[in-house]
Design a protein around this motif. Structure first.
Motif, PDB file in Angstrom:
ATOM      1  N   SER A  91     -27.531   5.147 -86.488  1.00  0.00           N
ATOM      2  CA  SER A  91     -26.478   5.139 -87.680  1.00  0.00           C
ATOM      3  C   SER A  91     -26.703   4.216 -88.630  1.00  0.00           C
ATOM      4  O   SER A  91     -26.110   4.352 -89.531  1.00  0.00           O
ATOM      5  CB  SER A  91     -25.024   4.915 -86.932  1.00  0.00           C
ATOM      6  N   TYR A  92     -27.680   3.104 -88.176  1.00  0.00           N
ATOM      7  CA  TYR A  92     -27.769   2.121 -89.311  1.00  0.00           C
ATOM      8  C   TYR A  92     -26.599   1.149 -89.736  1.00  0.00           C
ATOM      9  O   TYR A  92     -26.065   1.351 -90.925  1.00  0.00           O
ATOM     10  CB  TYR A  92     -28.557   2.423 -90.660  1.00  0.00           C
ATOM     11  N   LYS A  93     -25.932   1.372 -88.732  1.00  0.00           N
ATOM     12  CA  LYS A  93     -24.422   0.724 -88.872  1.00  0.00           C
ATOM     13  C   LYS A  93     -24.467  -0.471 -89.647  1.00  0.00           C
ATOM     14  O   LYS A  93     -25.189  -1.597 -89.586  1.00  0.00           O
ATOM     15  CB  LYS A  93     -23.536   0.350 -87.666  1.00  0.00           C
ATOM     16  N   ASN A  94     -23.282  -0.726 -90.577  1.00  0.00           N
ATOM     17  CA  ASN A  94     -23.219  -2.043 -91.482  1.00  0.00           C
ATOM     18  C   ASN A  94     -24.361  -2.301 -92.555  1.00  0.00           C
ATOM     19  O   ASN A  94     -24.785  -3.213 -92.843  1.00  0.00           O
ATOM     20  CB  ASN A  94     -22.822  -3.228 -90.744  1.00  0.00           C
ATOM     21  N   SER A  95     -24.927  -1.086 -92.710  1.00  0.00           N
ATOM     22  CA  SER A  95     -26.230  -1.270 -93.911  1.00  0.00           C
ATOM     23  C   SER A  95     -25.953  -0.321 -94.803  1.00  0.00           C
ATOM     24  O   SER A  95     -25.287   0.602 -94.751  1.00  0.00           O
ATOM     25  CB  SER A  95     -27.533  -1.201 -92.948  1.00  0.00           C
ATOM     26  N   GLU A  98     -26.426   3.500 -93.862  1.00  0.00           N
ATOM     27  CA  GLU A  98     -25.663   3.801 -92.852  1.00  0.00           C
ATOM     28  C   GLU A  98     -25.222   5.280 -92.945  1.00  0.00           C
ATOM     29  O   GLU A  98     -25.023   5.968 -93.924  1.00  0.00           O
ATOM     30  CB  GLU A  98     -24.181   3.353 -92.661  1.00  0.00           C
ATOM     31  N   LYS A 100     -23.329   8.822 -90.701  1.00  0.00           N
ATOM     32  CA  LYS A 100     -22.172   8.891 -89.548  1.00  0.00           C
ATOM     33  C   LYS A 100     -22.355   9.809 -88.410  1.00  0.00           C
ATOM     34  O   LYS A 100     -21.093   9.553 -87.575  1.00  0.00           O
ATOM     35  CB  LYS A 100     -20.980   9.154 -90.615  1.00  0.00           C
TER      36      LYS A 100
END
Length: 367
Positions: A91-95, A98, A100
């Protein structure tokens, strides 16, 4: 034997001159010492592209180094039974990249494999950012190790699955083995610092070593993913279901097939397409458009043959409604359910590639 190394700065694949200990990149001009040697097998004779080649090196025995020297060095799962899968959702969270729905994709695919196709949970290696184990996070190193684990020690009768949901991209090819001049790539969690995983490596790791009697399915939900396994043939199908096999064997003669096994890949879109990122509401649970269409085709009983599977997936995606935001690969699952598949279609077409041609409407689909 031709040797390749990744540029230490921009990660472009470079040919290493015979006997040289370093090479200068023509793109960024960085000097790279010998690292990640990639020996490619000698090209086969033209008549052997679609046949078993007993002279081709077989899959490496347990413990042997992979073609890209990424043999597992962490506590990966042991081999269990004849069904095995690697499932990767990023998800490449906080980039700024990102996405979903990719972790949901991974969970849905695991559920499908376990409950519909009888894959033992102990034979499924999950790589997501939710994993506490550092060896289960979808970094470049861990994905490489997982791919090696997937084919390590496989035997006739084995069924293998590689599912990936995340970003995909392209980069210029300088070896002449791509028809369009571009290599397709997968983007691990740390791709901005460690670089992408190029289709040449994926092919060398899980396609070429595959022995006779082993079947591998890849389900790739990413942009630019049409030929990300570098398989020799692409099923070019129109909207009426008519198709022909497009020959993607490189003019250089580099071998891109298997060691007798069968590889079939479903991908989210063509090499020059991006998969749509759609989400109607922030509280809606999302999944990738391609992953959703793959699962739905099976659940609706429309996955009887590979041709029926591909047609059903494309029909489901064409009828998907949502807020188009090009560049990702997630779609609103709730929107699909509420609209019954009506509305604006997503601008992507799932693709089918294989190591050899076959009648897509005659061969039964199975995992």
């Amino acid at each position: 034997m031709l040797m390749l190394v990744n540029c230490s700065n921009c990660h472009t694949p470079l040919q290493l001159p015979t006997g040289a200990l370093s090479v200068r990149c023509a793109i960024c001009h960085a000097v790279t010492l010998i690292a990640e040697p990639r020996g490619l097998p000698p090209p086969p004779s033209p008549s052997s592209f679609t046949h078993y080649r007993p002279d081709y090196p077989r899959a490496p025995p347990p413990g042997a180094p992979s073609p890209y020297n990424h043999a597992p060095h962490g506590p990966l799962s042991s081999v269990h039974g004849s069904k095995r899968a690697v499932i990767c959702g990023i998800s490449y969270k906080n980039s700024r990249q990102e996405l979903k729905g990719c972790v949901n994709d991974a969970k849905c695919m695991k559920y499908l494999l376990v409950n519909r196709f009888n894959f033992p949970e102990s034979s499924i290696l999950m790589l997501t950012e939710e994993e506490a184990d550092p060896y289960r996070r979808p970094t470049k190193s861990n994905i490489r190790m997982a791919l090696y684990w997937l084919v390590q020690g496989c035997q006739p009768g084995d069924s293998l699955v590689f599912h990936y949901s995340g970003h995909g991209s392209q980069q210029r090819n300088y070896t002449g083995d791509e028809i369009d001049g571009y290599d397709e790539t997968l983007c691990p969690l740390d791709f901005e610092t460690q670089g992408m995983i190029v289709d040449d490596e994926i092919n060398a790791t899980i396609v070429r070593p595959l022995p006779l009697g082993v079947k591998l399915h890849a389900i790739i939900d990413a942009c630019h993913s049409g030929t990300v396994l570098d398989l020799p043939f692409l099923c070019r199908m129109d909207r009426n279901g008519r198709y022909f096999w497009e020959d993607h064997r490189p003019r250089t003669g580099v071998w891109k097939g298997t060691n007798g096994g069968q590889v079939i890949s479903f991908s989210g879109c063509d090499d020059d397409q991006t998969s749509a990122d759609t989400s109607a509401l922030s509280r809606v649970t999302s999944t990738g458009a391609m992953t959703y269409s793959f699962i739905q085709a099976i659940e609706r009983g429309q996955g009887t043959t590979y041709g029926a599977m591909l047609n059903s997936m494309r029909s489901i995606i064409r009828s998907t409604d949502g807020d188009l935001m090009g560049g990702g690969m997630v779609t609103s699952l709730l929107t699909m359910l509420l609209t019954g598949g009506s509305g604006v279609g997503l601008r992507q077409e799932p693709q089918l590639t294989a190591n050899e041609t076959f009648d897509v409407y005659a061969m039964p689909f199975s995992l």
